[in-house]
Motif scaffolding. Structure first.
Motif, PDB file in Angstrom:
ATOM      1  N   GLU A   1      44.915  37.375  36.114  1.00 49.02           N
ATOM      2  CA  GLU A   1      44.110  37.138  37.316  1.00 49.02           C
ATOM      3  C   GLU A   1      43.276  35.870  37.169  1.00 49.02           C
ATOM      4  OE1 GLU A   1      41.983  40.784  37.459  1.00 49.02           O
ATOM      5  OE2 GLU A   1      43.484  41.792  38.710  1.00 49.02           O
ATOM      6  N   GLU A   2      42.751  35.623  35.962  1.00 46.75           N
ATOM      7  CA  GLU A   2      41.980  34.394  35.745  1.00 46.75           C
ATOM      8  C   GLU A   2      42.883  33.175  35.818  1.00 46.75           C
ATOM      9  OE1 GLU A   2      38.676  32.516  32.648  1.00 46.75           O
ATOM     10  OE2 GLU A   2      39.576  34.475  32.249  1.00 46.75           O
TER      11      GLU A   2
ATOM     12  N   ALA B   1      45.396  32.797  37.716  1.00 43.97           N
ATOM     13  CA  ALA B   1      45.651  32.491  39.120  1.00 43.97           C
ATOM     14  C   ALA B   1      44.516  31.675  39.726  1.00 43.97           C
ATOM     15  CB  ALA B   1      45.839  33.788  39.903  1.00 43.97           C
ATOM     16  N   LEU B   2      43.323  31.767  39.144  1.00 45.48           N
ATOM     17  CA  LEU B   2      42.164  31.024  39.667  1.00 45.48           C
ATOM     18  C   LEU B   2      41.903  29.730  38.912  1.00 45.48           C
ATOM     19  CD1 LEU B   2      39.645  33.952  40.247  1.00 45.48           C
ATOM     20  CD2 LEU B   2      40.864  32.674  41.985  1.00 45.48           C
TER      21      LEU B   2
ATOM     22  N   ILE C   1      40.966  26.621  40.937  1.00 41.48           N
ATOM     23  CA  ILE C   1      39.624  26.744  41.518  1.00 41.48           C
ATOM     24  C   ILE C   1      38.555  26.553  40.447  1.00 41.48           C
ATOM     25  CG2 ILE C   1      38.029  28.347  42.650  1.00 41.48           C
ATOM     26  CD1 ILE C   1      40.468  29.572  44.043  1.00 41.48           C
TER      27      ILE C   1
ATOM     28  N   TYR D   1      34.028  37.998  39.769  1.00 47.35           N
ATOM     29  CA  TYR D   1      35.379  38.266  40.270  1.00 47.35           C
ATOM     30  C   TYR D   1      35.412  39.503  41.165  1.00 47.35           C
ATOM     31  CZ  TYR D   1      40.450  38.874  40.280  1.00 47.35           C
ATOM     32  OH  TYR D   1      41.761  39.010  40.660  1.00 47.35           O
TER      33      TYR D   1
ATOM     34  N   ARG E   1      36.656  35.896  45.688  1.00 49.88           N
ATOM     35  CA  ARG E   1      38.106  36.047  45.848  1.00 49.88           C
ATOM     36  C   ARG E   1      38.626  35.255  47.042  1.00 49.88           C
ATOM     37  NH1 ARG E   1      40.247  41.928  43.920  1.00 49.88           N
ATOM     38  NH2 ARG E   1      38.886  42.176  42.101  1.00 49.88           N
ATOM     39  N   ARG E   2      37.792  35.077  48.054  1.00 49.02           N
ATOM     40  CA  ARG E   2      38.232  34.317  49.225  1.00 49.02           C
ATOM     41  C   ARG E   2      38.367  32.828  48.921  1.00 49.02           C
ATOM     42  NH1 ARG E   2      34.169  37.499  52.230  1.00 49.02           N
ATOM     43  NH2 ARG E   2      35.236  39.280  53.191  1.00 49.02           N
TER      44      ARG E   2
ATOM     45  N   THR F   1      40.288  31.503  47.008  1.00 51.06           N
ATOM     46  CA  THR F   1      41.730  31.175  46.864  1.00 51.06           C
ATOM     47  C   THR F   1      42.359  30.821  48.202  1.00 51.06           C
ATOM     48  OG1 THR F   1      42.293  33.530  47.065  1.00 51.06           O
ATOM     49  CG2 THR F   1      41.948  32.647  44.837  1.00 51.06           C
ATOM     50  N   ARG F   2      41.709  31.174  49.295  1.00 54.95           N
ATOM     51  CA  ARG F   2      42.266  30.887  50.621  1.00 54.95           C
ATOM     52  C   ARG F   2      41.930  29.484  51.112  1.00 54.95           C
ATOM     53  NH1 ARG F   2      40.302  36.427  53.724  1.00 54.95           N
ATOM     54  NH2 ARG F   2      41.083  37.935  52.160  1.00 54.95           N
TER      55      ARG F   2
ATOM     56  N   SER G   1      42.268  25.715  51.077  1.00 51.87           N
ATOM     57  CA  SER G   1      43.254  24.726  50.608  1.00 51.87           C
ATOM     58  C   SER G   1      42.678  23.319  50.545  1.00 51.87           C
ATOM     59  CB  SER G   1      44.489  24.745  51.529  1.00 51.87           C
ATOM     60  OG  SER G   1      44.090  24.503  52.883  1.00 51.87           O
TER      61      SER G   1
ATOM     62  N   LEU H   1      36.470  23.187  49.407  1.00 51.65           N
ATOM     63  CA  LEU H   1      36.330  24.090  48.262  1.00 51.65           C
ATOM     64  C   LEU H   1      35.148  23.646  47.388  1.00 51.65           C
ATOM     65  CD1 LEU H   1      37.350  26.459  46.589  1.00 51.65           C
ATOM     66  CD2 LEU H   1      38.941  24.893  45.456  1.00 51.65           C
TER      67      LEU H   1
END
Length: 616
Positions: free
Chosen positions: A470-471, A473-474, A477, A549, A555-556, A558-559, A561, A566
């Motif tokens: 999970e980390e 994937a971020l 960011i 987390y 979590r948002r 990641t939305r 772009s 960001l």
């Protein structure tokens, strides 16, 4: 034998006496030694009381009443005291600084009010002439003597016929000087006499226009007998309110006759100022010494004001304060112990009284407890502290948290309190006055309890790590967030913790704060200092922005772009985390918050405009 050279000159030193400018002395007294010309009446009363006391030691049946008379010629004060012979007049009245009580100083301290031999000169602050008529009680064959002094420094002495002054004693008459007549107004004289002499052991009256006004009230209220403790307490509270000008919350009787002090300490109904020592009303053998005397109690007892009478403390030369000596130090300690004993008594026997006191003066009790672990042990169940469990006594908090962490500042506690509470970490706010010192005493009083300073690493270590996948994937960011925060000397890490309402946590220890101060100082320093400060940058600790987390807000991310937007979102999380610490913001932090807010506002405006166009 000394051999002289031809160039040597034998010189004989002449002897001279100092010449005293009495007007200069009077100016010194009125503008530098005494706070106001009003003390002239105190000095007259003091001399009269001392004379009566001296005669009473020899003749217990001698009269003691002191009379003040006001008429068109000025003011007279008459006492049936020991009086003076003509030799005494030349010795004591005409010699500045000579006191008839000086030969036996210890006796003067215990039996007489005056010691310094300058009191009569205080009358020249309001009088043009002073006339003293006196007859000695110790030498009945001696003729009465008249001594008349003027403000220019001249005086005359002459013997009177016995019939002119038949009884032993002294009468002092003052003739007002121009501009000082208001000090001889009957109402003012009565007010001053009552203020200074209401507790004197001898009857004092003021007569004007045929009306005689009594001044003394008998023994002090705390030395009187009452039918019950309820009536005694009511009388003492009423006296305190009338004398000190405020309604006391409570009172403490100061029965310390062995130390030569008696009276009452009145508890303020409003919080006192810990930075300012208390001012007290002090009487010396019934004569008011001052109504704002400091140094009588320990500094921690700033929540009480005392009214006391003493026969053992030594006054200053102006007789408006107390001389700092070993005796005052001992009495200060004795009175401080009495205040502590009172608190111990009501804690054990009258919890409602204690609760009312602590509602106003918890800070004062904490100040006392830092000097007395025994008192702290007694008061621990009653004193509350700000903790991650709320405001609770330390005894209760220690039962739930054997390991207690304490912060250095209020901001540091606010920074971690909600997160630490959610993780079950026991933290006490040590940023308030005396709290940190008291928490440090717990291991001595509660076996098995450990107290340690809070470290940011302790909070970080207590937070749950995020699953590696999970980390991962971020990672983009987090990389952007770290690049954004790097100029602010702040690292970014990802953890999972509660409460989920906190999307980001800002952590920095003392070392990180010092490093931030160093970096800010280096920016405006010259080349040499910049080089020195940069040399201190090796492996310097940095603050941490901990992203949660578990928070839907994180979590948002990641939305998003758009990299610029960001970055704005990360800056917003950083700003919110800073605001949660309640600490003052740096200029750079304020600029970042304003920029992020502006970006969000611009984005919202554009989105609203786009939605409007689609509707059309």
């Amino acid at each position: 034998m000394v051999e002289r050279t031809p160039n040597s000159v034998a010189a004989v030193a002449d002897s001279y006496s100092f010449q005293v400018d009495l007007r200069g002395i009077v100016d010194l007294l009125s503008h530098h030694l005494y706070s106001s010309p009003r003390v002239y009446l105190r000095e007259l009363l003091q001399n009269a009381v001392d004379a009566v006391t001296a005669r009473a030691q020899r003749d217990r049946l001698a009269p003691t009443a002191i009379r003040i008379t006001i008429d068109e010629t000025g003011l007279r004060i008459a006492d049936p005291g020991v009086g003076l012979t003509e030799a005494d007049v030349h010795r004591f009245l005409a010699t500045i600084g000579r006191s008839s009580k000086r030969d036996d100083l210890e006796g003067a301290r215990r039996e007489f009010l005056g010691q310094f031999g300058i009191g009569l000169l205080a009358c020249f602050t309001v009088a043009e002439t002073i006339r003293v008529v006196t007859r000695s009680a110790s030498d009945p064959s001696a003729a009465p003597v008249e001594w008349v002094a003027a403000a220019d420094g001249t005086y005359s002495v002459r013997a009177l016929a016995p019939k002119d002054f038949p009884e032993p004693g002294t009468t002092v008459q003052l003739t007002p000087r121009t501009g000082a007549e208001s000090w001889f107004a009957p109402r003012r004289v009565i007010e001053l006499a009552r203020e200074f002499g209401s507790l004197l052991p001898y009857a004092v009256t003021v007569e004007s226009g045929g009306v005689v006004v009594p001044i003394t009230d008998g023994p002090p209220v705390w030395r009187r007998d009452y039918p019950s403790q309820v009536e005694r307490r009511a009388a003492l509270l009423d006296f305190g309110e009338r004398t000190l000008g405020f309604t006391p919350l409570d009172l403490i009787e100061l029965d310390t006759d062995l130390a030569g002090v008696s009276g009452v300490a009145y508890v303020l109904a409003q919080p006192g100022n810990p930075a300012e020592s208390s001012a007290h009303r002090v009487y010396l053998k019934g004569m008011l010494l001052g109504d704002a005397v400091r140094g009588l109690l320990p500094d921690w007892a700033f929540f009480v004001r005392c009214v006391i009478d003493t026969d053992s403390l030594r006054p200053t030369a102006s007789r408006e304060g107390l001389y700092e000596d070993e005796r005052l130090s001992i009495i200060r300690e004795v009175l401080g112990d009495r205040v502590r004993d009172w608190l111990t008594e009501i804690a054990a026997e009258q919890p409602q009284r204690l609760a009312a006191f602590l509602a106003v003066h918890a800070l004062g009790v904490k100040a006392m407890a830092t000097h007395s672990p025994e008192l702290f042990q007694i008061m621990m169940p009653h004193l509350t502290f700000e903790t991650t469990d709320g405001r609770v006594p330390l005894t209760e908090f220690a039962r739930n948290h054997p390991v207690i962490r304490v912060t250095t500042t209020v901001e540091e506690f606010r920074q971690v309190s909600s997160t630490a509470a959610a993780q079950g970490i026991g933290v006490v706010n040590g940023g308030y006055a005396y709290d940190r010192e008291l928490v440090a005493l717990l291991p001595q009083l509660l076996p098995g309890v450990e107290v340690i300073d809070l470290d940011a690493a302790t909070i970080t270590a207590a937070l749950d790590p995020v699953d590696p996948e999970e980390e991962l994937a971020l990672t983009p960011i987090l990389a952007l967030a770290r690049a954004t925060m790097d100029p602010l000397s702040c690292d970014v890490i990802l953890r999972a913790f509660h409460p989920v309402s906190v999307p980001a946590l800002y952590l920095d220890g003392r070392a990180a704060r010092n490093e931030r101060t160093r970096a800010e100082t280096a920016i405006g320093a010259n080349a040499l200092w910049t080089e020195i400060l940069d040399a201190l940058d090796a492996a310097a600790p940095r603050a941490q922005l901990v992203l949660n987390y578990n928070s839907p807000v994180v979590r948002r991310l990641t939305r998003i772009s758009d990299p610029d937007f960001l970055k704005t979102a990360v800056e917003s999380l950083y700003g919110q985390a800073l605001l949660l610490t309640h600490r003052p913001l740096r200029a750079a932090d304020t600029a970042l918050l304003n920029r992020a807010f502006g970006e969000f506002l611009s984005w919202a405006t554009q989105r609203a405009a786009g939605a409007g166009e689609e509707t059309e």
